[in-house]
Design a protein around this motif. Structure first.
Motif, short mmCIF file in Angstrom:
data_model
loop_
_atom_site.label_atom_id
_atom_site.label_comp_id
_atom_site.label_asym_id
_atom_site.label_seq_id
_atom_site.Cartn_x
_atom_site.Cartn_y
_atom_site.Cartn_z
N SER A 11 34.83 -26.01 -15.87
CA SER A 11 36.00 -25.31 -16.39
C SER A 11 35.57 -24.11 -17.21
O SER A 11 34.46 -24.07 -17.76
CB SER A 11 36.86 -26.25 -17.23
OG SER A 11 36.10 -26.82 -18.29
N HIS A 12 36.46 -23.13 -17.30
CA HIS A 12 36.12 -21.87 -17.95
C HIS A 12 37.31 -21.34 -18.74
O HIS A 12 38.45 -21.41 -18.28
CB HIS A 12 35.69 -20.84 -16.88
CG HIS A 12 35.53 -19.45 -17.40
ND1 HIS A 12 36.42 -18.43 -17.11
CD2 HIS A 12 34.58 -18.90 -18.19
CE1 HIS A 12 36.03 -17.32 -17.70
NE2 HIS A 12 34.93 -17.57 -18.37
N SER A 13 37.04 -20.85 -19.95
CA SER A 13 38.03 -20.17 -20.78
C SER A 13 39.26 -21.08 -20.98
O SER A 13 39.13 -22.22 -21.40
CB SER A 13 38.40 -18.83 -20.14
OG SER A 13 39.06 -17.99 -21.05
N LEU A 14 40.47 -20.57 -20.70
CA LEU A 14 41.67 -21.40 -20.81
C LEU A 14 41.52 -22.68 -20.01
O LEU A 14 42.02 -23.75 -20.39
CB LEU A 14 42.91 -20.63 -20.34
CG LEU A 14 44.18 -21.45 -20.10
CD1 LEU A 14 44.63 -22.15 -21.38
CD2 LEU A 14 45.28 -20.57 -19.54
N GLY A 15 40.81 -22.61 -18.89
CA GLY A 15 40.61 -23.77 -18.04
C GLY A 15 39.94 -24.93 -18.76
O GLY A 15 40.13 -26.10 -18.40
N THR A 70 32.79 -13.97 -18.10
CA THR A 70 33.15 -14.47 -16.79
C THR A 70 32.42 -15.77 -16.46
O THR A 70 31.28 -16.00 -16.89
CB THR A 70 32.84 -13.44 -15.69
OG1 THR A 70 31.44 -13.20 -15.68
CG2 THR A 70 33.58 -12.14 -15.93
N ALA A 71 33.07 -16.61 -15.66
CA ALA A 71 32.44 -17.87 -15.24
C ALA A 71 31.17 -17.61 -14.43
O ALA A 71 30.18 -18.35 -14.53
CB ALA A 71 33.44 -18.69 -14.42
N VAL A 72 31.19 -16.55 -13.63
CA VAL A 72 30.03 -16.22 -12.80
C VAL A 72 28.80 -15.96 -13.66
O VAL A 72 27.69 -16.41 -13.35
CB VAL A 72 30.34 -15.01 -11.89
CG1 VAL A 72 29.07 -14.53 -11.19
CG2 VAL A 72 31.40 -15.36 -10.87
N LYS A 73 28.98 -15.22 -14.77
CA LYS A 73 27.84 -14.93 -15.65
C LYS A 73 27.26 -16.22 -16.22
O LYS A 73 26.04 -16.37 -16.33
CB LYS A 73 28.28 -13.99 -16.77
CG LYS A 73 28.10 -12.50 -16.44
CD LYS A 73 26.62 -12.16 -16.29
CE LYS A 73 26.39 -10.71 -15.90
NZ LYS A 73 26.76 -9.77 -16.93
N TYR A 74 28.13 -17.13 -16.62
CA TYR A 74 27.63 -18.41 -17.15
C TYR A 74 26.90 -19.20 -16.07
O TYR A 74 25.82 -19.75 -16.31
CB TYR A 74 28.80 -19.24 -17.70
CG TYR A 74 29.21 -18.87 -19.11
CD1 TYR A 74 28.56 -19.43 -20.21
CD2 TYR A 74 30.24 -17.97 -19.35
CE1 TYR A 74 28.94 -19.11 -21.51
CE2 TYR A 74 30.63 -17.64 -20.64
CZ TYR A 74 29.97 -18.21 -21.72
OH TYR A 74 30.34 -17.87 -23.00
N LEU A 75 27.46 -19.26 -14.87
CA LEU A 75 26.88 -20.08 -13.82
C LEU A 75 25.58 -19.51 -13.28
O LEU A 75 24.81 -20.24 -12.62
CB LEU A 75 27.89 -20.24 -12.68
CG LEU A 75 29.09 -21.14 -13.00
CD1 LEU A 75 30.16 -21.02 -11.93
CD2 LEU A 75 28.64 -22.60 -13.14
#
Length: 274
Positions: free
Chosen positions: A158-162, A254-259
């Motif tokens: 999950s990411h941010s609000l997610g 962004t989720a991509v940067k974390y992943l």
């Protein structure tokens, strides 16, 4: 066989019938305004603490400039609901001038960032009912859990609000969750988010067997990594484990940067192999 599902509820935040001045505001009531004021003030406080700990006088000066612009308990009816948003937008624009944030943020000014933060407030506001009476947060959680088979292990990224949505949705889930990952999460923003969660006091959802929480210092949306101190363990003693990542370049939220970080992708791949 591994199945991958992406829960998209972005359409639930769009009101096709919105008209007039209210359509230009991320939230158009006093309670929503209060949430955003709390959220922005909490972000400013976090950045002030970071600047002090790092001995960064330039960042500290920018943060104090932003703090001086914040509204404090103004009368929204007297000044108009739009004015607090403009003030908060200007304060966030000032915050984004901190060198690290200026190079990493995906927002050119504080106004689009404020719209991003407002989605968290709209979810936690637990209003905006549909014709059948289901509030926005209920409809979002139903969208997330729709079609999930509780008889199969569920790994949640999950990411941010997610991360807020996943936290509450898993509290209603009856299957196994070997791994919950929260990336760029506002869950640790105690003044604005933590005390609005359900259930209270917040605790790790019972199905979760491991919880990994990742944050980037230059991610403005993320509070300091205190979540494991403010979250109660579930019945099996699970608490979030927090780790910091350092992304390069633009758009670190962004989720991509974390992943792309090995410390994030590694545990996820291992969980998927099991």
């Amino acid at each position: 066989m591994t199945e991958v599902r992406f829960a998209d509820y972005s359409d639930l935040f769009v009101d096709a019938e919105a008209q007039g001045a209210g359509a230009d505001l991320p939230m158009d009531d006093a309670e929503g305004t209060a949430f955003l004021e709390d959220f922005v003030a909490a972000l400013v406080d976090e950045l002030s603490t970071q600047a002090r700990e790092q001995g960064d006088r330039r960042a500290a000066a920018v943060v104090e400039d932003a703090r001086a612009q914040l509204p404090y308990g103004g009368d929204e009816e007297e000044q108009g609901l739009g004015e607090p948003f403009r003030v908060l937008g200007r304060a966030l624009t000032t915050v984004l001038q901190i060198p690290g944030l200026r190079g990493a943020a995906q927002w050119a000014s504080g106004v689009p960032l404020l719209w991003h933060l407002a989605q968290v407030g709209r979810y936690l506001g637990r209003r905006e009912p549909a014709d059948d009476g289901r509030t926005l947060d209920v409809r979002i959680r139903e969208r997330v859990l729709h079609g999930v088979d509780p008889d199969r292990p569920l790994i949640v990224v999950s990411h941010s609000l997610g991360t807020v949505v996943a936290f509450e949705a898993l509290g209603e889930y009856e299957g196994r969750v070997p791994l919950l990952m929260t990336l760029g999460s506002p869950l640790a923003t105690a003044a604005a988010v933590l005390h609005r969660l359900k259930p209270q006091p917040p605790r790790t959802p019972d199905p979760v067997e491991r919880w990994l929480n990742f944050w980037d210092r230059d991610d403005i949306v993320v509070g300091r990594p205190r979540i494991e101190k403010w979250m109660l363990p579930n019945a099996t003693g699970v608490l979030p484990e927090t780790d910091r990542v350092d992304s390069d370049g633009m758009w670190v939220h962004t989720a991509v940067k974390y992943l792309r970080q090995a410390s994030v992708a590694g545990p996820l791949v291992e969980a998927l192999k099991k």
